[in-house]
Design a protein around this motif. Structure first.
Motif, PDB file in Angstrom:
ATOM      1  N   ILE A 220       0.859  -1.187   0.000  1.00 30.52           N
ATOM      2  CA  ILE A 220       0.000   0.000   0.000  1.00 30.52           C
ATOM      3  C   ILE A 220       0.892   1.232   0.000  1.00 30.52           C
ATOM      4  CG2 ILE A 220      -0.234  -0.145   2.534  1.00 30.52           C
ATOM      5  CD1 ILE A 220      -2.923   1.325   2.228  1.00 30.52           C
ATOM      6  N   SER A 222       0.402   5.363   0.304  1.00 30.78           N
ATOM      7  CA  SER A 222      -0.663   6.318   0.615  1.00 30.78           C
ATOM      8  C   SER A 222      -0.195   7.349   1.631  1.00 30.78           C
ATOM      9  CB  SER A 222      -1.865   5.553   1.192  1.00 30.78           C
ATOM     10  OG  SER A 222      -2.810   6.416   1.750  1.00 30.78           O
ATOM     11  N   LYS A 228      -7.715   7.339   4.533  1.00 26.38           N
ATOM     12  CA  LYS A 228      -7.108   6.256   3.757  1.00 26.38           C
ATOM     13  C   LYS A 228      -7.362   4.885   4.392  1.00 26.38           C
ATOM     14  CE  LYS A 228      -5.378   8.922   0.615  1.00 26.38           C
ATOM     15  NZ  LYS A 228      -5.867   8.886  -0.783  1.00 26.38           N
ATOM     16  N   ILE A 230      -5.854   3.025   6.562  1.00 23.57           N
ATOM     17  CA  ILE A 230      -4.724   2.094   6.633  1.00 23.57           C
ATOM     18  C   ILE A 230      -4.835   1.205   7.871  1.00 23.57           C
ATOM     19  CG2 ILE A 230      -2.193   1.905   6.712  1.00 23.57           C
ATOM     20  CD1 ILE A 230      -2.071   4.627   5.316  1.00 23.57           C
ATOM     21  N   MET A 296      -5.977  -0.502  -1.117  1.00 23.19           N
ATOM     22  CA  MET A 296      -6.228   0.808  -0.524  1.00 23.19           C
ATOM     23  C   MET A 296      -7.738   1.019  -0.504  1.00 23.19           C
ATOM     24  SD  MET A 296      -4.402   4.476  -1.284  1.00 23.19           S
ATOM     25  CE  MET A 296      -5.303   4.915  -2.782  1.00 23.19           C
ATOM     26  N   SER A 298      -9.742   3.626   0.609  1.00 20.32           N
ATOM     27  CA  SER A 298      -9.993   5.019   1.000  1.00 20.32           C
ATOM     28  C   SER A 298     -11.463   5.392   0.891  1.00 20.32           C
ATOM     29  CB  SER A 298      -9.195   5.964   0.101  1.00 20.32           C
ATOM     30  OG  SER A 298      -7.836   5.648   0.098  1.00 20.32           O
TER      31      SER A 298
END
Length: 410
Positions: A220, A222, A228, A230, A296, A298
């Protein structure tokens, strides 16, 4: 074709950091110039009163707070300032002043106006359309849709000028769907996301090696900010990585970094998670080529070019349902989609991807690369240009309408 682009979403000066401003519109303009078209950009630069110089936003706006003209890779850019007060709409007197400055900077009468963002670009573009009698295309972004959805005052103001727009573009299918729910007047709509450099497409030789590879690296890249999600990726990874030779590599930096590192360290698979810190875009591309899965999730996300870059490098890519990449990624065909904060859902998708047999893996990866091939910047620039040409051709100029009316009377 003579194209006039009016927007706030353009670099304010040559060399402006990509962390400060998107270059997506510049790439379209640059391609159109290279194709032999006359492109002029009117970059609207909000300038805050001296009182607000203490704010970061105010300081950035004042740094290049003078009107000027400059070249950005063969694209002529006119930076025109307009007074702006935080949280307050632009005053009519300032809009009229900006309109006057814009007229002074038009050397040749354009064939079409390409407007990105509603406020204030659309209102200035509408004045110019009235003056020049040329078609106007508006392309909407995530912030536009959010304001129209959540601010009745903005929606009312927009609905008063919508009839002057000839076509409306959207940066993603998801934004178009959200716009349709506002029940505004029906328009000839199109979708125009950003594209990737065609040189990024993985070679056939490397693609075949990737399909045959048994490595299982999840990647990933970002900004480490809340939207996002994460943290969800880390938690989902913990659920599926115990007793498996699978690794998660995270590239990026931001305000969430320390919290995310603590979360990873406290997990049962901390030794399988690596934080790479901020790495260059070139290094991100290299990591994609070395990785098997890109994830990802998001939200909100207008359109993440990084997903297409990952697909171009043969990564099995996982994105968010209902966000900008939804529609480009088709679940279980050229990648996978899940709800942005659905921990179990993401864990299930990761498990599914890690358990794909070779034929299934080859099918997904091949279709992902095919999708990326159709989304190079050059291809999308030509598609956008076709929309402009078609709009010009179909535009009913007032002078032509008057001529027809006179002939009918005769």
């Amino acid at each position: 074709m003579k194209i006039l682009m009016i927007t706030t979403l353009f670099p304010s000066y040559d060399g402006q950091s990509r962390k400060e401003i998107s270059y997506a519109l510049h790439y379209f303009a640059k391609d159109w110039v290279s194709m032999g078209h006359d492109v002029s950009v009117m970059k609207i630069h909000p300038k805050y009163p001296t009182l607000f110089n203490i704010t970061t936003k105010g300081q950035e706006a004042r740094r290049y707070g003078e009107d000027t003209t400059f070249k950005l890779q063969d694209v002529e850019v006119n930076r025109l300032t307009i007074n702006k007060y935080p949280k307050i709409d632009y005053f009519q007197k300032d809009l009229r002043l900006l309109y006057s400055k814009l007229l002074e900077n038009i050397n040749n009468s354009p064939d079409i106006i390409v407007c990105h963002m509603i406020n204030p670009s659309l209102y200035i573009s509408k004045m110019l359309k009235d003056k020049l009698d040329i078609p106007l295309i508006l392309t909407l972004h995530q912030s536009d849709i959010s304001q129209l959805t959540n601010m009745k005052k903005r929606l009312k103001k927009y609905s008063e000028v919508e009839s002057f727009i000839d076509r409306i573009g959207f940066r993603s299918q998801n934004l178009m769907n959200k716009y349709k729910k506002l029940h505004l007047a029906s328009k000839s709509n199109f979708i125009i996301p950003s594209g990737i450099n065609r040189d990024l497409i993985i070679s056939d030789c490397k693609l075949q090696k990737k399909i045959k590879s048994k490595s299982q690296v999840i990647f990933i890249a970002s900004s480490m900010i809340a939207l996002k999600n994460i943290d969800i990726v880390i938690k989902a990874f913990e659920k599926i990585a115990v007793s498996k030779e699978v690794y998660l590599k995270i590239a990026g930096d931001g305000p969430e970094k320390d919290r995310l590192k603590k979360l990873a360290k406290a997990s049962r698979v901390s030794s399988q998670i690596e934080f790479l810190g901020y790495i260059t875009r070139e290094s991100v591309i290299e990591k994609m080529e070395e990785s098997d899965i890109f994830v990802m999730v998001s939200s909100p996300e207008t359109f993440g070019l990084v997903y297409i870059e990952a697909m171009s490098k043969g990564c099995i890519t996982i994105g968010s349902i209902g966000e900008g990449i939804d529609g480009v990624i088709k679940d279980n065909q050229n990648g996978y989609l899940c709800e942005p904060r659905d921990l179990d859902g993401l864990a299930n998708k990761l498990t599914k991807v890690l358990n794909l047999n070779r034929d299934q893996k080859e099918k997904i990866i091949t279709k992902a690369v095919e999708t990326a091939r159709g989304m190079t910047q050059e291809a999308l620039s030509r598609n956008y240009l076709d929309v402009l040409q078609e709009t010009i051709t179909r535009y009913p100029k007032k002078s032509n309408i008057n001529e027809v009316h006179i002939k009918q009377q005769e």
